[in-house]
Write an enzyme that holds these catalytic residues in place. Structure first.
Site, PDB file in Angstrom:
ATOM      1  N   ASP A 117       0.814  -1.220   0.000  1.00  8.92           N
ATOM      2  CA  ASP A 117       0.000   0.000   0.000  1.00  8.92           C
ATOM      3  C   ASP A 117       0.849   1.272   0.000  1.00  8.92           C
ATOM      4  OD1 ASP A 117       0.920  -0.445   2.579  1.00  8.92           O
ATOM      5  OD2 ASP A 117      -1.058  -0.707   3.466  1.00  8.92           O
ATOM      6  N   ASN A 174      -7.567  -3.486  14.050  1.00  8.13           N
ATOM      7  CA  ASN A 174      -8.944  -3.853  13.675  1.00  8.13           C
ATOM      8  C   ASN A 174      -8.951  -5.016  12.682  1.00  8.13           C
ATOM      9  OD1 ASN A 174      -8.021  -2.666  11.357  1.00  8.13           O
ATOM     10  ND2 ASN A 174      -9.456  -0.945  11.373  1.00  8.13           N
ATOM     11  N   HIS A 226      -7.072  -5.218   9.971  1.00 12.96           N
ATOM     12  CA  HIS A 226      -6.789  -4.889   8.567  1.00 12.96           C
ATOM     13  C   HIS A 226      -5.450  -5.487   8.127  1.00 12.96           C
ATOM     14  CE1 HIS A 226      -4.879  -0.672   9.543  1.00 12.96           C
ATOM     15  NE2 HIS A 226      -3.953  -1.586   9.528  1.00 12.96           N
ATOM     16  N   GLU A 247      -9.536  -2.174   5.240  1.00  9.45           N
ATOM     17  CA  GLU A 247     -10.192  -1.891   6.519  1.00  9.45           C
ATOM     18  C   GLU A 247     -11.475  -2.724   6.654  1.00  9.45           C
ATOM     19  OE1 GLU A 247      -8.747   0.006   8.735  1.00  9.45           O
ATOM     20  OE2 GLU A 247      -8.198   1.998   7.977  1.00  9.45           O
TER      21      GLU A 247
HETATM   22  C1  GLP Z   1      -0.658   0.187   8.632  1.00 11.70           C
HETATM   23  C2  GLP Z   1      -0.255  -0.552   7.372  1.00 11.70           C
HETATM   24  C3  GLP Z   1      -0.439  -2.043   7.533  1.00 11.70           C
HETATM   25  C4  GLP Z   1       0.166  -2.503   8.843  1.00 11.70           C
HETATM   26  C5  GLP Z   1      -0.576  -1.865   9.983  1.00 11.70           C
HETATM   27  C6  GLP Z   1      -0.124  -2.324  11.350  1.00 11.70           C
HETATM   28  O1  GLP Z   1      -1.991   0.515   8.636  1.00 11.70           O
HETATM   29  N1  GLP Z   1      -0.963  -0.092   6.209  1.00 11.70           N
HETATM   30  O2  GLP Z   1       0.133  -2.710   6.424  1.00 11.70           O
HETATM   31  O3  GLP Z   1       0.121  -3.901   8.950  1.00 11.70           O
HETATM   32  O4  GLP Z   1      -0.406  -0.474   9.862  1.00 11.70           O
HETATM   33  O5  GLP Z   1       0.926  -1.518  11.798  1.00 11.70           O
HETATM   34  P1  GLP Z   1       1.848  -1.854  13.008  1.00 11.70           P
HETATM   35  O6  GLP Z   1       2.756  -2.941  12.560  1.00 11.70           O
HETATM   36  O7  GLP Z   1       2.599  -0.574  13.238  1.00 11.70           O
HETATM   37  O8  GLP Z   1       0.990  -2.250  14.142  1.00 11.70           O
END
Ligand code: GLP
Length: 241
Positions: free
Chosen positions: A67, A136, A138, A143
């Site tokens: 992304d 959540n 995702h 989402e």
């Molecule tokens: C962002 C990214 C995701 C990632 C998520 C969790 O939203 N787009 O790809 O997995 O955050 O982040 P973290 O690893 O900082 O908890």
């Protein structure tokens, strides 16, 4: 689904990096699907260390990231392009022309998504997809929703995501409100999927996503239907299992 228990964040990072290393050693021309967020940072750091020791060679590797924020230029230190260069691409011998992310500077969402779908098709499929897990459920920026979106699409970031990101920007106006993300079908088409999860704050969503019902309300739950998923999680993240 295979769940590998790691002691802590460092151990999770080493185990995940070991799996990615094995992939690259077994198939030097691998296509790696890569992720951002705080969780994979230790994994990338470990890969860089092994590269520096001469144990890893990225010269044949191609990457496609999950992304990118819409509206951020590549030199913006909050863009995922910047993140990937900072944590991995600039530190190993990967050919930068074979590292791909959605183009956040493309204002036309339809074009940006169609272009990225073409990129994904052109690399011939992902061998190993690395994923983090949002609170959540995702994956990428898919989402909670009523459906699983198939391919690359433009997402309106949830209010909580925008608020959480506010601290990284000078003003609320500068915080991206949209992102381009790979879709669920594309993620599910990866030959192998590696999910990294760390911390007690992820324990509830780990239980829901991997041991609860499969539903688009928890997008990561679809991974239960994939034939080759490895979850590397630390004890804290597995504390409710
Ligand atoms: C962002 C990214 C995701 C990632 C998520 C969790 O939203 N787009 O790809 O997995 O955050 O982040 P973290 O690893 O900082 O908890």
């Amino acid at each position: 689904m295979k769940i590998i228990k790691a002691k802590d964040y460092k151990d999770m990072s080493r185990k995940a990096a070991n799996i990615i290393s094995a992939q690259v050693i077994m198939k030097p021309e691998s296509v790696l699907g890569l992720a951002t967020g705080s969780t994979p940072i230790g994994t990338y750091a470990q890969l860089v260390e092994w590269y520096q020791k001469g144990d890893l060679d990225f010269s044949g590797v191609t990457t496609v990231n999950l992304d990118e924020y819409k509206g951020l230029t590549r030199d913006n230190d909050q863009s995922y392009y910047y993140f990937m260069n900072d944590h991995l691409f600039s530190k190993v011998n990967i050919d930068k022309s074979r590292t791909f992310l959605p183009d956040g500077t493309e204002a036309d969402s339809d074009k940006a998504c169609a272009d990225y779908n073409r990129v994904i098709a052109s690399v011939g499929g992902v061998d190993l997809q690395l994923l983090g897990l949002g609170h959540n459920g995702h994956i990428g920026f898919n989402e909670p929703n009523d459906i699983f979106e198939a391919e690359t699409h433009c997402v309106n970031l949830t209010e909580s995501t925008v608020k959480a990101n506010q601290r990284f920007f000078a003003s609320m106006d500068d915080v991206p409100k949209q992102a381009y993300t790979m879709g669920i079908k594309t993620i599910m088409q990866a030959k192998k999927i590696l999910v990294v999860v760390s911390g007690e704050d992820k324990a509830a969503i780990v239980k829901e996503a991997f041991f609860g019902p499969v539903t688009p309300k928890v997008q990561a739950s679809i991974l239960q239907f994939h034939k080759d998923v490895i979850v590397v999680a630390d004890e804290a993240a597995l504390s409710l299992i």
